[in-house]
Design a protein around this motif. Structure first.
Motif: not given
Length: 157
Positions: A77-79, A101-102, A116-118
């Protein structure tokens, strides 16, 4: 608002929609829609840099990389934040921060792998085509966090 400003505002809205559609296709794992986001017939000129990867050149190589990522990513998911759009003629430059968030494939007994957040800063270059705005180049670079910098300082030289 004069006609020129109205057209510029419409172009910016279209570029923003094309940028959003690109990320939504990634989230859905929809390779066909993602392929449709990229310039057609530009087998040699399109380029992509995923964080930590070498430069990928050519539509086929770029699309294969997304197929590989999608095959190995259970959830993404992309914010998008700090989205900025600059335009000149039939070219648009979008810069943004991808708050990602993947999760990878599930581990035994779990419905989903660890999340995992990146943070990645991205530059997306679009070109106007008869079928709308299409991606010409994507470049993503990881954002180092303060803890990453602290780790570097503690390493012996």
């Amino acid at each position: 608002m004069n006609e020129e400003h109205a057209q510029a505002a419409a172009d910016i809205a279209e570029v923003e929609a094309a940028n959003t559609a690109f990320y939504e296709a990634m989230e859905r794992g929809d390779l066909e829609a993602l392929s449709g986001s990229w310039l057609p017939g530009e087998d040699l000129t399109v380029s992509c840099v995923h964080p930590g990867w070498p430069v990928l050149t050519g539509r086929g190589e770029v699309l294969r990389s997304y197929a590989l990522i999608m095959a190995n990513t259970e959830y993404i998911q992309f914010f998008l934040t700090d989205v900025n759009i600059a335009m000149t003629g039939d070219t648009a430059l979008v810069t943004c921060t991808e708050n990602i968030l993947s999760g990878g494939p599930a581990e035994e007994g779990n419905a989903l792998g660890p999340l995992v957040g990146q943070l990645v800063v991205a530059t997306n270059v679009f070109r106007r085509t008869p079928d709308g705005w299409k991606l010409w180049s994507h470049h993503g670079s990881p954002v180092l966090t303060e803890s990453d910098e602290d780790d570097d300082e503690e390493m012996p030289s």
